[in-house]
Each structure stands twice: as C-alpha cells, then as structure tokens.
Scaffold this motif. Structure first.
Motif, short mmCIF file in Angstrom:
data_model
loop_
_atom_site.label_atom_id
_atom_site.label_comp_id
_atom_site.label_asym_id
_atom_site.label_seq_id
_atom_site.Cartn_x
_atom_site.Cartn_y
_atom_site.Cartn_z
N ALA A 144 -5.00 71.68 58.64
CA ALA A 144 -5.59 72.55 57.89
C ALA A 144 -4.97 74.09 58.42
O ALA A 144 -5.11 74.18 59.95
CB ALA A 144 -6.85 72.31 57.93
N VAL A 145 -4.57 74.67 57.62
CA VAL A 145 -4.16 76.25 57.98
C VAL A 145 -4.75 77.31 57.44
O VAL A 145 -4.88 77.25 56.27
CB VAL A 145 -2.66 76.11 57.87
N ASP A 146 -4.63 78.42 58.05
CA ASP A 146 -5.07 79.83 57.40
C ASP A 146 -4.04 80.67 57.28
O ASP A 146 -4.07 81.72 56.75
CB ASP A 146 -6.09 80.31 58.37
N MET A 147 -2.57 80.05 57.21
CA MET A 147 -1.54 80.80 56.97
C MET A 147 -1.15 81.93 58.12
O MET A 147 -0.52 82.76 57.56
CB MET A 147 -1.32 81.03 55.64
N LYS A 179 1.87 76.86 64.70
CA LYS A 179 1.89 75.78 66.08
C LYS A 179 1.08 74.67 65.44
O LYS A 179 1.58 73.26 66.07
CB LYS A 179 0.88 76.49 67.13
N VAL A 180 -0.01 74.76 64.38
CA VAL A 180 -0.69 73.59 63.99
C VAL A 180 0.50 72.74 62.91
O VAL A 180 0.52 71.41 63.02
CB VAL A 180 -1.96 74.08 63.10
N ILE A 181 1.07 73.44 62.36
CA ILE A 181 2.34 73.10 61.17
C ILE A 181 3.12 72.13 62.24
O ILE A 181 3.69 70.88 62.07
CB ILE A 181 3.04 74.15 60.51
N GLU A 202 5.60 79.68 50.65
CA GLU A 202 6.61 80.64 51.52
C GLU A 202 6.08 80.28 52.88
O GLU A 202 7.07 79.94 53.71
CB GLU A 202 6.32 81.98 51.31
N TYR A 203 4.85 80.10 53.21
CA TYR A 203 4.58 79.72 54.53
C TYR A 203 5.05 78.43 55.16
O TYR A 203 5.68 78.16 56.33
CB TYR A 203 3.09 79.59 54.83
N ILE A 204 5.12 77.39 54.30
CA ILE A 204 5.79 76.05 54.81
C ILE A 204 7.11 75.74 54.38
O ILE A 204 7.55 74.85 54.34
CB ILE A 204 4.74 74.72 54.27
N PRO A 264 8.88 66.16 54.56
CA PRO A 264 8.48 66.13 53.12
C PRO A 264 6.88 66.27 53.25
O PRO A 264 6.27 65.94 53.93
CB PRO A 264 8.96 64.61 52.85
N ILE A 265 6.34 66.94 52.18
CA ILE A 265 4.99 67.49 52.40
C ILE A 265 4.50 66.68 50.96
O ILE A 265 4.88 66.88 49.95
CB ILE A 265 4.89 69.00 52.03
#
Length: 146
Positions: free
Chosen positions: A13-16, A22-24, A76-78, A84-85
């Motif tokens: 869960a990210v807020d971009m 760091k979470v990614i 763009e963020y990821i 693989p997502i």
C-alpha cells in the motif's frame, strides 16, 4: 523442524511519495524471497465524501479523471520496479476499508505499508487502523519524518 511460511501474494500500500519507495523496495524483497505474486495499491480520496452539499458539478466524471491520473502516476512510480506486478490497484474511498477489501478479494497473505514516525502519526496513523482490521500478516515499514 517446520518449514518456514511462504507468502503467496504480497500487497504493498503506497501513497506514491518518495519515502514510500522504501515500502516498494521491501515488498519486492519479500516477494522475491517468497517467490510470491506482488501487487500494489494506492487509495485516493473519494470526492463524493468531500462534497456533501448539492453542487453543480459532475462528481463521477471528475472522480474518473482523478483515478485515471492516479493510475498514470502509479505506472510512472513503479516503472523501475524490477519484479513482475500482478495487480496495480487505484481505488477511491476509505483507506482501511478499501485495503481490507483488496486483501480479501485478491487472496493477499502479506500487506506491507509505511508508517511515518512522528507525533501526529500516533493520532492519525493508517498503519494503526490497518493493524486493527486487516485479516492477513502486516509488515509496517518505518518511514523518515517529512
């Protein structure tokens, strides 16, 4: 000796924000170590919750544009993620409710989110809300103060 548990589907869960990278990174590391599916979720505000009075704008069209813009920003963020997502989820509404729905719907067994360590986060922490409700394991990554 029992075999260590292998996670099958991890949701980050990210807020971009930059600090959420760091979470990614932690989510990719855990997914790689477990050979697990990795999904990303971003929960945006539901504009219908903000506008309680009758006004002369088409909230649904504006909300659709907000979601489309957030999906583009998430791509763009990821973009540089070297794993693989499985799912890229952009959802509007209450963070705790929507994350819990995604966990259940997609068979997630590990949720990873960030937590900014500050005085105000003691009162308003999303991680704390998730800790009390999420039906899977939760990994909370400490984030630097802004």
């Amino acid at each position: 000796m029992a075999e260590p548990y292998q996670y099958k589907h991890i949701l980050a869960a990210v807020d971009m924000s930059e600090s959420n990278r760091k979470v990614i990174a932690k989510a990719v590391d855990r997914a790689r170590a477990n050979n697990a599916k990795l999904s990303i979720i971003h929960v945006d505000v539901d504009l219908k919750d903000l506008y309680t009075e009758m006004i002369d704008i088409d909230i649904d069209n504006i909300q659709d544009q907000v979601v489309a813009d957030a999906k583009q920003r998430l791509e763009e963020y990821i973009g540089a993620v070297d794993y693989p997502i499985e799912k890229k989820l952009v959802i509007c509404g209450d963070l705790t409710l929507k994350v819990n729905e995604a966990v259940e719907q997609h068979g997630v067994d590990l949720l990873i989110c960030g937590h900014e360590q500050s005085f105000w986060s003691l009162l308003t922490s999303s991680a704390r809300q998730l800790m009390n409700t999420v039906p899977c394991d939760l990994l909370v990554v400490p984030l630097p103060k802004k």
